[in-house]
Design a protein around this motif. Sequence first.
Motif, short mmCIF file in Angstrom:
data_model
loop_
_atom_site.label_atom_id
_atom_site.label_comp_id
_atom_site.label_asym_id
_atom_site.label_seq_id
_atom_site.Cartn_x
_atom_site.Cartn_y
_atom_site.Cartn_z
N GLU A 9 -1.46 -11.86 1.11
CA GLU A 9 -0.06 -12.13 0.77
C GLU A 9 0.10 -13.35 -0.13
O GLU A 9 1.06 -13.46 -0.88
N ARG A 49 -4.09 -15.28 3.31
CA ARG A 49 -3.25 -14.77 4.39
C ARG A 49 -3.27 -13.25 4.32
O ARG A 49 -2.39 -12.62 3.73
N TYR A 50 -4.32 -12.69 4.88
CA TYR A 50 -4.49 -11.24 4.78
C TYR A 50 -3.64 -10.50 5.79
O TYR A 50 -3.52 -10.92 6.93
N VAL A 51 -3.06 -9.42 5.33
CA VAL A 51 -2.32 -8.54 6.22
C VAL A 51 -2.73 -7.11 5.92
O VAL A 51 -3.14 -6.79 4.81
N THR A 53 -1.39 -3.33 5.69
CA THR A 53 -0.15 -2.58 5.59
C THR A 53 -0.47 -1.15 5.21
O THR A 53 -1.58 -0.84 4.79
N THR A 60 5.92 -6.89 3.55
CA THR A 60 6.48 -7.92 4.42
C THR A 60 6.91 -9.10 3.59
O THR A 60 6.20 -9.52 2.68
#
Length: 90
Positions: A9, A49-51, A53, A60
């Motif tokens: 992110e 800041r890995y997410v 999805t 997000t």
Amino acid sequence: MAEIQMINEMESVVKSIVENHLRDKQNLCTCDRCKMDMIALTLNALMPRYVVTTLGGAVTNVDLQGIQAGADIMMALMRSIEIVKRKPRH
Ligand SMILES: [Zn+2]
């Protein structure tokens, strides 16, 4: 099954901050090479800041994680700008 992807992110956050920042800086080169260098250097200085999805899913919203994270990003960006200014690779 929806396709899953993993994104950092911070990437989009830093990209948009760099774009905004360079818009009102006349003395800085804004060619793609310099811009990319600034983004890469800044991202390397920050915690990712890995997410995870689903592809095409709602992105997000990164609330800029409070004032501290914002300040950290700006500090890293200032350093990156100095480095690129001194040694442009375009
Ligand atoms: Zn340049």
